[in-house]
Scaffold this motif. Structure first.
Motif, PDB file in Angstrom:
ATOM      1  N   LEU A 118      -8.244   8.002  -1.314  1.00  0.00           N
ATOM      2  CA  LEU A 118      -8.420   6.900  -2.258  1.00  0.00           C
ATOM      3  C   LEU A 118      -7.545   7.016  -3.509  1.00  0.00           C
ATOM      4  CD1 LEU A 118     -12.198   6.126  -1.884  1.00  0.00           C
ATOM      5  CD2 LEU A 118     -10.357   4.438  -1.853  1.00  0.00           C
ATOM      6  N   GLN A 119      -6.742   8.071  -3.614  1.00  0.00           N
ATOM      7  CA  GLN A 119      -5.755   8.116  -4.689  1.00  0.00           C
ATOM      8  C   GLN A 119      -4.621   7.126  -4.435  1.00  0.00           C
ATOM      9  OE1 GLN A 119      -6.386  10.426  -2.334  1.00  0.00           O
ATOM     10  NE2 GLN A 119      -4.997  12.166  -2.507  1.00  0.00           N
ATOM     11  N   ASP A 120      -4.548   6.588  -3.211  1.00  0.00           N
ATOM     12  CA  ASP A 120      -3.557   5.566  -2.858  1.00  0.00           C
ATOM     13  C   ASP A 120      -4.273   4.500  -2.033  1.00  0.00           C
ATOM     14  OD1 ASP A 120      -1.540   4.197  -1.079  1.00  0.00           O
ATOM     15  OD2 ASP A 120      -0.150   5.434  -2.249  1.00  0.00           O
ATOM     16  N   ILE A 125      -6.692   2.213   2.876  1.00  0.00           N
ATOM     17  CA  ILE A 125      -6.991   1.090   3.772  1.00  0.00           C
ATOM     18  C   ILE A 125      -6.419   1.361   5.160  1.00  0.00           C
ATOM     19  CG2 ILE A 125      -6.457  -1.339   4.229  1.00  0.00           C
ATOM     20  CD1 ILE A 125      -6.645  -1.804   1.191  1.00  0.00           C
ATOM     21  N   GLN A 126      -5.209   1.900   5.196  1.00  0.00           N
ATOM     22  CA  GLN A 126      -4.576   2.235   6.479  1.00  0.00           C
ATOM     23  C   GLN A 126      -5.441   3.203   7.291  1.00  0.00           C
ATOM     24  OE1 GLN A 126      -0.396   3.645   6.289  1.00  0.00           O
ATOM     25  NE2 GLN A 126      -1.035   5.353   7.588  1.00  0.00           N
ATOM     26  N   GLU A 127      -5.928   4.252   6.638  1.00  0.00           N
ATOM     27  CA  GLU A 127      -6.740   5.235   7.352  1.00  0.00           C
ATOM     28  C   GLU A 127      -8.126   4.686   7.670  1.00  0.00           C
ATOM     29  OE1 GLU A 127      -7.744   8.893   9.235  1.00  0.00           O
ATOM     30  OE2 GLU A 127      -5.928   7.689   8.932  1.00  0.00           O
ATOM     31  N   LYS A 155      -8.595  -1.666  -9.223  1.00  0.00           N
ATOM     32  CA  LYS A 155      -7.649  -1.133  -8.244  1.00  0.00           C
ATOM     33  C   LYS A 155      -8.322  -0.853  -6.905  1.00  0.00           C
ATOM     34  CE  LYS A 155      -6.330   3.197  -8.897  1.00  0.00           C
ATOM     35  NZ  LYS A 155      -5.810   4.400  -9.604  1.00  0.00           N
ATOM     36  N   PHE A 156      -9.650  -0.641  -6.899  1.00  0.00           N
ATOM     37  CA  PHE A 156     -10.361  -0.345  -5.655  1.00  0.00           C
ATOM     38  C   PHE A 156     -10.849  -1.602  -4.924  1.00  0.00           C
ATOM     39  CE2 PHE A 156     -11.382   3.486  -8.369  1.00  0.00           C
ATOM     40  CZ  PHE A 156     -10.462   4.316  -7.749  1.00  0.00           C
ATOM     41  N   PHE A 157     -10.752  -2.764  -5.554  1.00  0.00           N
ATOM     42  CA  PHE A 157     -11.304  -3.983  -4.962  1.00  0.00           C
ATOM     43  C   PHE A 157     -10.656  -4.346  -3.620  1.00  0.00           C
ATOM     44  CE2 PHE A 157     -14.186  -6.420  -7.983  1.00  0.00           C
ATOM     45  CZ  PHE A 157     -14.573  -5.276  -8.665  1.00  0.00           C
ATOM     46  N   PRO A 158      -9.335  -4.188  -3.451  1.00  0.00           N
ATOM     47  CA  PRO A 158      -8.762  -4.454  -2.124  1.00  0.00           C
ATOM     48  C   PRO A 158      -9.345  -3.552  -1.030  1.00  0.00           C
ATOM     49  CG  PRO A 158      -7.040  -4.430  -3.780  1.00  0.00           C
ATOM     50  CD  PRO A 158      -8.285  -3.928  -4.458  1.00  0.00           C
ATOM     51  N   PHE A 159      -9.685  -2.341  -1.411  1.00  0.00           N
ATOM     52  CA  PHE A 159     -10.323  -1.423  -0.457  1.00  0.00           C
ATOM     53  C   PHE A 159     -11.702  -1.940  -0.053  1.00  0.00           C
ATOM     54  CE2 PHE A 159     -13.304   2.156   0.031  1.00  0.00           C
ATOM     55  CZ  PHE A 159     -12.773   2.770   1.153  1.00  0.00           C
ATOM     56  N   GLU A 165     -14.514  -6.767   5.369  1.00  0.00           N
ATOM     57  CA  GLU A 165     -13.944  -7.486   6.515  1.00  0.00           C
ATOM     58  C   GLU A 165     -14.113  -6.709   7.815  1.00  0.00           C
ATOM     59  OE1 GLU A 165     -10.361  -9.737   4.002  1.00  0.00           O
ATOM     60  OE2 GLU A 165      -9.925  -7.965   5.230  1.00  0.00           O
ATOM     61  N   LEU A 166     -13.955  -5.404   7.738  1.00  0.00           N
ATOM     62  CA  LEU A 166     -14.069  -4.548   8.926  1.00  0.00           C
ATOM     63  C   LEU A 166     -15.513  -4.247   9.301  1.00  0.00           C
ATOM     64  CD1 LEU A 166     -11.250  -1.969   8.080  1.00  0.00           C
ATOM     65  CD2 LEU A 166     -11.212  -3.579  10.007  1.00  0.00           C
ATOM     66  N   GLY A 167     -16.457  -4.576   8.416  1.00  0.00           N
ATOM     67  CA  GLY A 167     -17.845  -4.175   8.633  1.00  0.00           C
ATOM     68  C   GLY A 167     -18.021  -2.682   8.509  1.00  0.00           C
TER      69      GLY A 167
END
Length: 328
Positions: A118-120, A125-127, A155-159, A165-167
């Protein structure tokens, strides 16, 4: 039936990332004189028992304690949020592959949840996508703060958006407790710091508008919600009397969010258990033991089973609420 949502596991062998990456205090495991030693760089961090990594022993103890399913997550010290992003991704993938492999060998007894760097946010999101789509994990474990930043940071909101979305369920575990360097004596970071750190995470997600922006996000917090259930009155009062300080990002009463997230049952006390059932709701508490560590409940679910609760309520606490949180 019992589903224990709060258990930790680590591989019995892992690379010496300090040597590979050339910096930091990455943990690796060394087996010395019949002891398993978690090494932080070249220094002993903690000795662990074999049940921390031996799946066969874990299954034996689950059978002895009548635990049907364990949800496996990594040990928070292995989050490695402080590492360079690409290195954090490598270690996350290593731990996730190990958990997925453990589950594959025992699909009826184990459910795995992953860890992400989560530092990136893009790499996280990729992982997360790999964990959910390829490794078939229903969720992730994340820390109560990310390198000192609250979970409310934009900064964490997209995560969170992608998790919704993925549940993908989220299990929030305290780590790097506030002020821990000042309270090292008497094991106070674990006794005092962890409950406070968990409340920090809950309040951050409420006041920062995370739970409002992502209402379908399934979030559970460790250790009975920490100090949050007992201090909700104070939290609500502060919201009411100083909205200029508290309600700056979300004007909805924090008490209104009770029932919109889960906590585990790890409170060690019958009166505390009755209290969290009353305050947090019987549908939002899941069995959690913190296996295999000493501060956990050594016979998972025993407290719930010895309180004289109605059968339907026992079933909710022991496994049905966990199924709802995990979406399984």
């Amino acid at each position: 039936m019992k589903i224990d949502i709060h258990t930790h596991i680590m591989p019995d062998k892992m690379p010496n990332w300090v040597q590979k990456f050339g910096y930091g205090e990455f943990i690796h495991l060394e087996h010395r004189n019949c002891k398993a030693c978690m090494m932080k760089g070249d220094k002993l961090f903690r000795e662990v028992e074999d049940n921390c990594f031996d799946a066969a022993l874990r299954l034996k103890e689950m059978n002895e304690r009548d635990v049907t399913i364990q949800v496996l997550s990594t040990i928070p010290v292995l989050f490695n949020y402080w590492a360079k992003p690409k290195d954090g991704l490598e270690t996350s993938r290593f731990f996730n592959d190990h958990i997925a492999n453990t589950v594959t060998k025992n699909t009826k007894r184990f459910i795995g949840i992953g860890t992400v760097p989560l530092q990136d946010i893009d790499l996280a999101i990729q992982e997360m996508e790999r964990c959910v789509t390829e490794l078939k994990m229903p969720g992730l474990e994340i820390g109560s703060n990310i390198n000192g930043e609250n979970l409310s940071e934009q900064k964490f909101f997209p995560f969170y958006k992608r998790a919704e979305e993925l549940g993908c369920a989220l299990f929030i575990h305290p780590w790097e407790m506030m002020g821990e360097n000042q309270i090292q004596k008497y094991w106070l970071p674990w006794l005092v710091g962890m409950p406070v750190e968990t409340s920090r995470a809950i309040c951050s997600m409420i006041f920062g508008g995370v739970l409002q922006a992502f209402p379908k996000l399934r979030v559970a917090f460790a250790h009975g919600g920490g100090s949050f259930p007992l201090t909700i009155g104070r939290i609500e009062h502060g919201f009411n009397v100083r909205p200029d300080l508290v309600a700056i990002d979300n004007a909805i009463n924090p008490r209104d969010y009770i029932g919109k997230f889960w906590i585990d049952s790890l409170v060690h006390d019958e009166k505390a258990m009755k209290y969290i059932i009353d305050v947090m709701g019987e549908d939002k508490i899941c069995l959690g033991s913190d296996y295999p560590f000493p501060l956990g409940e050594h016979h998972p679910g025993k407290l719930i089973q010895t309180m004289g609760l109605e059968k339907d309520l026992q079933e909710k606490l022991l496994f049905k609420n966990a199924e709802d949180w995990l979406g399984v």
